[in-house]
Design a protein around this motif. Structure first.
Motif, PDB file in Angstrom:
ATOM      1  N   ALA A  75       0.836  -1.203   0.000  1.00 29.25           N
ATOM      2  CA  ALA A  75       0.000   0.000   0.000  1.00 29.25           C
ATOM      3  C   ALA A  75       0.870   1.252   0.000  1.00 29.25           C
ATOM      4  CB  ALA A  75      -0.924  -0.001   1.216  1.00 29.25           C
ATOM      5  N   LEU A  76       1.920   1.261   0.805  1.00 24.89           N
ATOM      6  CA  LEU A  76       2.843   2.397   0.814  1.00 24.89           C
ATOM      7  C   LEU A  76       3.584   2.498  -0.511  1.00 24.89           C
ATOM      8  CD1 LEU A  76       4.320   2.091   4.421  1.00 24.89           C
ATOM      9  CD2 LEU A  76       2.739   3.833   3.586  1.00 24.89           C
ATOM     10  N   SER A  77       3.920   1.356  -1.092  1.00 27.05           N
ATOM     11  CA  SER A  77       4.601   1.355  -2.383  1.00 27.05           C
ATOM     12  C   SER A  77       3.695   1.926  -3.473  1.00 27.05           C
ATOM     13  CB  SER A  77       5.026  -0.074  -2.743  1.00 27.05           C
ATOM     14  OG  SER A  77       6.022  -0.086  -3.736  1.00 27.05           O
ATOM     15  N   MET A  78       2.421   1.558  -3.431  1.00 27.61           N
ATOM     16  CA  MET A  78       1.482   2.094  -4.406  1.00 27.61           C
ATOM     17  C   MET A  78       1.279   3.591  -4.205  1.00 27.61           C
ATOM     18  SD  MET A  78       0.612  -0.182  -6.559  1.00 27.61           S
ATOM     19  CE  MET A  78      -0.837   0.566  -7.297  1.00 27.61           C
ATOM     20  N   LEU A  79       1.295   4.028  -2.959  1.00 29.62           N
ATOM     21  CA  LEU A  79       1.203   5.465  -2.687  1.00 29.62           C
ATOM     22  C   LEU A  79       2.374   6.202  -3.318  1.00 29.62           C
ATOM     23  CD1 LEU A  79      -0.240   7.776  -1.167  1.00 29.62           C
ATOM     24  CD2 LEU A  79       1.163   7.211   0.831  1.00 29.62           C
ATOM     25  N   HIS A  80       3.549   5.618  -3.195  1.00 32.30           N
ATOM     26  CA  HIS A  80       4.731   6.201  -3.841  1.00 32.30           C
ATOM     27  C   HIS A  80       4.573   6.197  -5.356  1.00 32.30           C
ATOM     28  CE1 HIS A  80       8.827   7.363  -4.525  1.00 32.30           C
ATOM     29  NE2 HIS A  80       9.192   6.187  -5.009  1.00 32.30           N
ATOM     30  N   GLY A  81       3.987   5.124  -5.890  1.00 29.67           N
ATOM     31  CA  GLY A  81       3.789   5.044  -7.328  1.00 29.67           C
ATOM     32  C   GLY A  81       2.797   6.082  -7.834  1.00 29.67           C
ATOM     33  N   VAL A  82       1.703   6.273  -7.113  1.00 28.22           N
ATOM     34  CA  VAL A  82       0.715   7.278  -7.522  1.00 28.22           C
ATOM     35  C   VAL A  82       1.336   8.672  -7.525  1.00 28.22           C
ATOM     36  CG1 VAL A  82      -1.430   8.415  -6.846  1.00 28.22           C
ATOM     37  CG2 VAL A  82      -1.266   5.926  -6.781  1.00 28.22           C
ATOM     38  N   ALA A  83       2.120   8.953  -6.477  1.00 29.40           N
ATOM     39  CA  ALA A  83       2.720  10.283  -6.377  1.00 29.40           C
ATOM     40  C   ALA A  83       3.783  10.517  -7.438  1.00 29.40           C
ATOM     41  CB  ALA A  83       3.335  10.472  -4.980  1.00 29.40           C
ATOM     42  N   SER A  84       4.613   9.502  -7.701  1.00 30.01           N
ATOM     43  CA  SER A  84       5.767   9.712  -8.575  1.00 30.01           C
ATOM     44  C   SER A  84       5.543   9.297 -10.024  1.00 30.01           C
ATOM     45  CB  SER A  84       6.986   8.961  -8.021  1.00 30.01           C
ATOM     46  OG  SER A  84       6.712   7.574  -7.932  1.00 30.01           O
ATOM     47  N   ILE A  85       4.614   8.365 -10.256  1.00 30.09           N
ATOM     48  CA  ILE A  85       4.374   7.906 -11.628  1.00 30.09           C
ATOM     49  C   ILE A  85       3.137   8.574 -12.219  1.00 30.09           C
ATOM     50  CG2 ILE A  85       3.914   5.907 -13.096  1.00 30.09           C
ATOM     51  CD1 ILE A  85       5.339   4.169 -11.024  1.00 30.09           C
ATOM     52  N   THR A  86       2.009   8.453 -11.517  1.00 30.25           N
ATOM     53  CA  THR A  86       0.761   9.014 -12.052  1.00 30.25           C
ATOM     54  C   THR A  86       0.772  10.534 -12.042  1.00 30.25           C
ATOM     55  OG1 THR A  86      -0.458   7.060 -11.296  1.00 30.25           O
ATOM     56  CG2 THR A  86      -1.741   9.040 -11.818  1.00 30.25           C
ATOM     57  N   PHE A  87       1.162  11.120 -10.895  1.00 25.67           N
ATOM     58  CA  PHE A  87       1.143  12.586 -10.773  1.00 25.67           C
ATOM     59  C   PHE A  87       2.505  13.222 -11.035  1.00 25.67           C
ATOM     60  CE2 PHE A  87      -2.497  11.254  -8.136  1.00 25.67           C
ATOM     61  CZ  PHE A  87      -3.502  11.985  -8.764  1.00 25.67           C
ATOM     62  N   ARG A  88       3.501  12.386 -11.360  1.00 22.36           N
ATOM     63  CA  ARG A  88       4.840  12.854 -11.759  1.00 22.36           C
ATOM     64  C   ARG A  88       5.462  13.784 -10.717  1.00 22.36           C
ATOM     65  NH1 ARG A  88       1.785  14.146 -16.501  1.00 22.36           N
ATOM     66  NH2 ARG A  88       1.651  12.346 -17.902  1.00 22.36           N
ATOM     67  N   GLY A  89       5.255  13.448  -9.451  1.00 26.39           N
ATOM     68  CA  GLY A  89       5.842  14.240  -8.376  1.00 26.39           C
ATOM     69  C   GLY A  89       7.312  13.910  -8.171  1.00 26.39           C
ATOM     70  N   ASP A  90       7.942  14.671  -7.290  1.00 21.08           N
ATOM     71  CA  ASP A  90       9.347  14.442  -6.988  1.00 21.08           C
ATOM     72  C   ASP A  90       9.483  13.124  -6.229  1.00 21.08           C
ATOM     73  OD1 ASP A  90      11.874  14.577  -5.343  1.00 21.08           O
ATOM     74  OD2 ASP A  90      12.095  16.437  -6.494  1.00 21.08           O
ATOM     75  N   GLN A  91      10.263  12.202  -6.779  1.00 22.43           N
ATOM     76  CA  GLN A  91      10.367  10.863  -6.204  1.00 22.43           C
ATOM     77  C   GLN A  91      11.086  10.867  -4.858  1.00 22.43           C
ATOM     78  OE1 GLN A  91      12.085   8.333  -9.222  1.00 22.43           O
ATOM     79  NE2 GLN A  91      10.575   8.938 -10.750  1.00 22.43           N
ATOM     80  N   LEU A  92      12.057  11.735  -4.690  1.00 27.03           N
ATOM     81  CA  LEU A  92      12.778  11.810  -3.421  1.00 27.03           C
ATOM     82  C   LEU A  92      11.855  12.306  -2.304  1.00 27.03           C
ATOM     83  CD1 LEU A  92      16.208  13.294  -4.567  1.00 27.03           C
ATOM     84  CD2 LEU A  92      15.672  10.913  -4.014  1.00 27.03           C
ATOM     85  N   ILE A  93      11.088  13.348  -2.594  1.00 28.92           N
ATOM     86  CA  ILE A  93      10.175  13.889  -1.590  1.00 28.92           C
ATOM     87  C   ILE A  93       9.109  12.865  -1.232  1.00 28.92           C
ATOM     88  CG2 ILE A  93       8.431  15.657  -1.155  1.00 28.92           C
ATOM     89  CD1 ILE A  93      10.103  17.575  -2.828  1.00 28.92           C
ATOM     90  N   SER A  94       8.609  12.164  -2.240  1.00 29.01           N
ATOM     91  CA  SER A  94       7.595  11.139  -1.991  1.00 29.01           C
ATOM     92  C   SER A  94       8.140  10.040  -1.086  1.00 29.01           C
ATOM     93  CB  SER A  94       7.123  10.547  -3.320  1.00 29.01           C
ATOM     94  OG  SER A  94       6.248   9.457  -3.112  1.00 29.01           O
ATOM     95  N   GLY A  95       9.378   9.603  -1.347  1.00 26.97           N
ATOM     96  CA  GLY A  95       9.985   8.561  -0.528  1.00 26.97           C
ATOM     97  C   GLY A  95      10.205   9.004   0.905  1.00 26.97           C
ATOM     98  N   VAL A  96      10.685  10.233   1.075  1.00 26.41           N
ATOM     99  CA  VAL A  96      10.898  10.763   2.426  1.00 26.41           C
ATOM    100  C   VAL A  96       9.567  10.883   3.162  1.00 26.41           C
ATOM    101  CG1 VAL A  96      11.655  12.787   3.730  1.00 26.41           C
ATOM    102  CG2 VAL A  96      13.037  11.939   1.830  1.00 26.41           C
ATOM    103  N   ALA A  97       8.522  11.319   2.446  1.00 25.86           N
ATOM    104  CA  ALA A  97       7.201  11.441   3.064  1.00 25.86           C
ATOM    105  C   ALA A  97       6.697  10.088   3.553  1.00 25.86           C
ATOM    106  CB  ALA A  97       6.215  12.044   2.065  1.00 25.86           C
ATOM    107  N   ILE A  98       6.954   9.023   2.793  1.00 24.15           N
ATOM    108  CA  ILE A  98       6.542   7.684   3.204  1.00 24.15           C
ATOM    109  C   ILE A  98       7.273   7.264   4.474  1.00 24.15           C
ATOM    110  CG2 ILE A  98       6.770   5.245   2.567  1.00 24.15           C
ATOM    111  CD1 ILE A  98       5.930   6.035  -0.245  1.00 24.15           C
ATOM    112  N   ASN A  99       8.556   7.608   4.570  1.00 24.72           N
ATOM    113  CA  ASN A  99       9.309   7.280   5.791  1.00 24.72           C
ATOM    114  C   ASN A  99       8.704   7.970   7.016  1.00 24.72           C
ATOM    115  OD1 ASN A  99      11.111   5.719   4.321  1.00 24.72           O
ATOM    116  ND2 ASN A  99      12.594   7.360   4.078  1.00 24.72           N
ATOM    117  N   PHE A 100       8.390   9.260   6.875  1.00 25.73           N
ATOM    118  CA  PHE A 100       7.785   9.991   7.988  1.00 25.73           C
ATOM    119  C   PHE A 100       6.389   9.445   8.306  1.00 25.73           C
ATOM    120  CE2 PHE A 100      10.785  13.513   6.860  1.00 25.73           C
ATOM    121  CZ  PHE A 100      11.450  13.535   8.076  1.00 25.73           C
ATOM    122  N   LEU A 101       5.632   9.126   7.259  1.00 22.36           N
ATOM    123  CA  LEU A 101       4.269   8.618   7.443  1.00 22.36           C
ATOM    124  C   LEU A 101       4.279   7.298   8.208  1.00 22.36           C
ATOM    125  CD1 LEU A 101       1.231   8.935   6.728  1.00 22.36           C
ATOM    126  CD2 LEU A 101       1.707   7.606   4.652  1.00 22.36           C
TER     127      LEU A 101
END
Length: 321
Positions: A75-101
Motif C-alpha cells: 500500500a505504501l509502495s502504491m502510494l509512492h507510485g501514484v505520487a511519482s508515476i501518475t502525478f509525476r511528483g518528486d520521487q525523493l520527496i515522496s519517498g521521504v514522506a513515506i518514511n515519515f508517514l
C-alpha cells in the motif's frame, strides 16, 4: 580449528543480519532499474514490521501477520507510485514522506491499539517463524569442516532467510534473462524507446514498485518475527543502508548480495570485537557498533568507484503525443 569454531557462529549471525538488508536491497533494485528512486524503503519496512507484529499477536498466526505486513508495504509502495508515476511528483520527496508517514502512524496506531507507547506485545512462540533444519543436517554434523558449515551455518534459519537467498538468482534471471526484465531495465534507461515499441512505461514502473513492496514487506516481517515484537524505529536505518549497498553493488543482484553480507558481517562481528586491543589501543564498543553506518557514509561519499545509476532514474516519464 578454534578460529573455525568462532567463525561459524559469526557467519551464522551474518546471514540473519543480512536478510532484511538483502530483501530491501533487491526491492530497491527492481524499483530503481525501472527508473523509480525509492528512498521509502525504510518506511515500507517499518510499516510492514508494525502490521506483522500487531496482527500476528492478535491472531496468533505469523502467516496472517506476514500477509498484513506485505499488504501494508505494498500500500505504501502504491502510494509512492501514484505520487511519482501518475502525478509525476518528486520521487525523493515522496519517498521521504513515506518514511515519515510510516514512522508516525506506527506510533499513533500502536499506542491506540495496545497502549504500549507504539510498541506491540511480545509474540508467543506459536506466532513466530521457527528455524528450519535442512535434510541430513544432524547426520553430517560431525564431518570435519563441511559438517559444521552445512549443519550449523546453512541449516537452522527461518524460511525468510532462504527466501532472501533464493531471491537473488531469481532476480538475476528475471532482470537479465526474461523479456519482462529487459523491458523493465529499458524503462529505467530509455523509457521513450520502450514507449515507441508499444509497451506501457507506466505499467512497467508500477510492476516494479509492486515487486519492491512485496520484498520490503518480507524484510519488515522478518524483523518483527526475529525481534518477537515491534518497537519504535526498529528498522534503525536499514532501508538507507540497503540503498547504500545497492549503489555499492552498481545495481546488480549478485553484487548486492555480497554487499549486504558484508554489512551483515560487520554487525555480526561487533560483539566479538568489543573490548579487544588493536596495536595497543582498545577499540571502543561504540565504534564497532557504528561500523555499518560508517561504511554507508564512505560508500555514499563516492569512495567505491564510479557507480552509474539508470539514466532515467528519478525522472517522471511524459508520453509524447
Amino acid at each position: 580449528m578454534e578460529f573455525f569454531h568462532i567463525l561459524i557462529p559469526i557467519l551464522d549471525s551474518t546471514l540473519r543480519y543480512a536478510t532484511p538488508l538483502l530483501l530491501a536491497c533487491l526491492a530497491g533494485l527492481y524499483s530503481e532499474r525501472a527508473g523509480i528512486v525509492d528512498i521509502g524503503l525504510e518506511g515500507k519496512m517499518l510499516g510492514a514490521a508494525f502490521l506483522t507484529g500487531g496482527v500476528a499477536f492478535v491472531t496468533g498466526s505469523i502467516w496472517l501477520g506476514l500477509l498484513a505486513g506485505v499488504a501494508g508495504s505494498m500500500a505504501l509502495s502504491m502510494l509512492h507510485g501514484v505520487a511519482s508515476i501518475t502525478f509525476r511528483g518528486d520521487q525523493l520527496i515522496s519517498g521521504v514522506a513515506i518514511n515519515f508517514l510510516a514512522a508516525g502512524l506506527s506510533i499513533v496506531i500502536g499506542s491506540a491499539w495496545f497502549g504500549l507507547g507504539g510498541r506491540t506485545p511480545s509474540l508467543p512462540s506459536s506466532a513466530r517463524f521457527h528455524d528450519i533444519t535442512l535434510p541430513f543436517a544432524d547426520s553430517v554434523a560431525n564431518v570435519p569442516i563441511l559438517g559444521p558449515i552445512y549443519s550449523d551455518l546453512l541449516s537452522g534459519h527461518t524460511i525468510l532467510v532462504y527466501v532472501a537467498l533464493i531471491a537473488v538468482p531469481v532476480t538475476w534471471f528475471v532482470l537479465f534473462r526474461t523479456r519482462f526484465g529487459l523491458r523493465l531495465r529499458a524503462a529505467g534507461e530509455n523509457p521513450a524507446a520502450v514507449d515507441t515499441a508499444g509497451v506501457s512505461v507506466v505499467k512497467l514502473r508500477y510492476s516494479a514498485i509492486i515487486i519492491a513492496g512485496v520484498l520490503c514487506g518480507l524484510a519488515g516481517v522478518y524483523l518483527a518475527s526475529f525481534a518477537a515484537n515491534f518497537v519504535k524505529d526498529m528498522t534503525a536505518g536499514r532501508g538507507y543502508i540497503a540503498l547504500a549497498a545497492l549503489i555499492f553493488a552498481k545495481w546488480r543482484p549478485w553484487q548486492a548480495m555480497g554487499t549486504c553480507i558484508l554489512f551483515g558481517f560487520l554487525a555480526a562481528a561487533a560483539p566479538y570485537l568489543e573490548n579487544k586491543s588493536f596495536m595497543g589501543f582498545e577499540v571502543p564498543s561504540q565504534f564497532i557498533d557504528a561500523l555499518p553506518y560508517l561504511l554507508t557514509v564512505i560508500i555514499l561519499a563516492g569512495f567505491v568507484g564510479k557507480a552509474i545509476p539508470p539514466r532515467a532514474g528519478g525522472q517522471p516519464y511524459v508520453k509524447e503525443k
